[in-house]
Design a protein around this motif. Structure first.
Motif, PDB file in Angstrom:
ATOM      1  N   GLY A  74      18.813 -10.963  -3.314  1.00 26.69           N
ATOM      2  CA  GLY A  74      19.805 -10.050  -2.742  1.00 26.69           C
ATOM      3  C   GLY A  74      19.164  -8.989  -1.877  1.00 26.69           C
TER       4      GLY A  74
ATOM      5  N   GLY B 147      29.272 -12.304  -7.085  1.00 29.58           N
ATOM      6  CA  GLY B 147      28.837 -10.950  -7.388  1.00 29.58           C
ATOM      7  C   GLY B 147      28.592 -10.080  -6.179  1.00 29.58           C
TER       8      GLY B 147
ATOM      9  N   PHE C  10      28.018  -3.614  -5.923  1.00 23.33           N
ATOM     10  CA  PHE C  10      27.029  -2.683  -6.457  1.00 23.33           C
ATOM     11  C   PHE C  10      27.477  -1.241  -6.270  1.00 23.33           C
TER      12      PHE C  10
ATOM     13  N   ALA D 107      21.192 -12.667  -8.873  1.00 24.03           N
ATOM     14  CA  ALA D 107      22.553 -13.156  -9.069  1.00 24.03           C
ATOM     15  C   ALA D 107      22.659 -13.928 -10.377  1.00 24.03           C
TER      16      ALA D 107
ATOM     17  N   ARG E 194      18.675  -4.495  -6.202  1.00 26.33           N
ATOM     18  CA  ARG E 194      19.699  -5.412  -6.697  1.00 26.33           C
ATOM     19  C   ARG E 194      19.077  -6.403  -7.690  1.00 26.33           C
TER      20      ARG E 194
ATOM     21  N   SER F 174      23.130 -14.764  -4.222  1.00 27.44           N
ATOM     22  CA  SER F 174      23.539 -16.020  -4.862  1.00 27.44           C
ATOM     23  C   SER F 174      23.415 -17.215  -3.931  1.00 27.44           C
TER      24      SER F 174
ATOM     25  N   ASP G  38      24.372 -10.244  -3.719  1.00 27.34           N
ATOM     26  CA  ASP G  38      23.438 -10.439  -4.831  1.00 27.34           C
ATOM     27  C   ASP G  38      22.440 -11.566  -4.626  1.00 27.34           C
TER      28      ASP G  38
END
Length: 387
Positions: free
Chosen positions: A123, A82, A315, A152, A149, A87, A85
């Motif tokens: 994120g 993503g 984003f 994730a 944000r 993750s 984010d």
């Protein structure tokens, strides 16, 4: 005849009824357009005091590194991660096992509890933290800080982070898949001006070996020094996996270590990535590399634009909150222009740009060559994973 004045008065009334929101002064004196950013002014100070210890050292480099590794797990053309984010923290059990992410686990070990304690998403912790960290580095540009944000929802797959032993064309293809040109890649690599190696060479003696002679300044020295002919390895390299030598210039030869991604460096204690060296002579990147070597201001501006783009991968900026006012202006560069380290001069440059010769006007620092010390891990309250 009176319609236009009436319309003008009506529009003026609408404008008067919808004033621009008043600016807010936070407790520390920071003036923000949105009062929510006062929370982030406090997060900024906690980052500086608790993570970075108010200096541009190892933890700043680590935040900038994870900012790239986390965001680049993104694709314009297929289903991957993503983007920026978080993750890499949210799904650390997966992503930290990827070979390219070797050494990032230690920054996650304290960034994750920090984010949980402060109450921000991973994120935002990564990208906002990188912007705060860079504000401590002499010569760095001011990075805009967008926050908001969400967490994730999936891990990025393996293979999205380029490796230092990858061929340039493979790296260019991966970056293009994420929306970056070869030139933008070079602009992002200005981050190597405050970088050191962890995970490329497994030897303890080489842990923290910097990529240039000024690892605590965001300067163009790394671009100059990577163009110098390699003469040694900082440890016992090149270790196993030696490939055939590749000629980089008419009069020079650099040896590649396929497994470690390391090539010989020009200075004792300095570490050089194979990919960086190849970019200095590749026809798609050599001139952009040389441009950064010759201008501190250009390098900083180029990085600012490319890193901003990176931090927003996945984003829409319009959906995030701009709290850039809370990011302080970094200290000025310690040097206006790169210089040759002691013992090096113009003849040691491996010319890569075919359209513009490297100038002969750069100065050489006085003194004799001395080993560049390794960058040390910072001792902070959140600690480091015990292994």
């Amino acid at each position: 005849m009176i319609a236009a004045p009436i319309i003008a008065l009506a529009l003026a009334g609408i404008a008067a009824a919808s004033p621009t929101p008043a600016a807010t002064t936070c407790a520390d004196g920071t003036i923000v357009a949105n009062s929510q950013c006062c929370f982030w002014a406090n997060v900024r100070d906690r980052f500086k005091n608790e993570i970075f210890l108010n200096v541009c050292q190892e933890n700043v480099h680590s935040l900038v590194r994870i900012a790239f590794h986390d965001a680049i797990g993104f694709s314009l053309n297929s289903e991957k991660g993503g983007g920026a984010d978080g993750s890499m923290i949210q799904f650390g059990a997966t992503e930290l096992n990827f070979h390219a992410n070797e050494g990032i686990d230690f920054i996650v070990d304290f960034l994750q509890p920090f984010a949980d304690t402060v109450g921000i998403t991973y994120g935002d912790a990564i990208q906002f933290g990188a912007a705060v960290g860079l504000s401590l580095c002499p010569g760095a540009p001011k990075i805009q800080a967008f926050v908001g944000r969400p967490n994730a929802t999936r891990a990025a797959p393996d293979g999205t982070v380029p490796e230092p032993f990858d061929d340039p064309e493979k790296i260019f293809a991966r970056m293009a898949d994420a929306g970056f040109t070869p030139t933008e890649l070079i602009h992002l690599l200005a981050s190597h001006s405050i970088a050191d190696q962890a995970g490329v060479d497994p030897e303890d003696s080489v842990l923290g070996a910097p990529f240039d002679s000024t690892p605590f300044s965001f300067d163009s020295q790394v671009f100059l020094e990577t163009m110098l002919v390699g003469v040694l390895f900082p440890g016992s390299g090149p270790n196993q996996g030696m490939s055939s030598p590749a000629v980089l210039a008419v009069r020079r030869v650099t040896y590649y270590n396929v497994l470690s991604g390391e090539v010989s460096s020009p200075l004792p204690g300095e570490f050089r990535l194979q990919s960086d060296k190849r970019f200095t002579v590749h026809n798609q990147t050599a001139c952009a590399w040389q441009e950064n070597a010759l201008s501190q201001a250009t390098m900083a501006s180029n990085f600012q634009t490319a890193f901003q783009k990176l931090s927003l991968l996945g984003f829409n900026k319009a959906n995030l909150l701009d709290c850039s006012e809370v990011i302080t202006t970094p200290p000025p560069a310690t040097q206006k222009q790169a210089f040759f380290p002691p013992g090096k001069r113009h003849v040691d440059i491996e010319q890569g740009c075919a359209t513009k010769a490297f100038p002969t006007t750069l100065s050489t620092a006085a003194g004799t060559p001395t080993p560049i010390p390794a960058v040390q891990v910072q001792d902070i309250p959140f600690g480091r994973r015990k292994k």
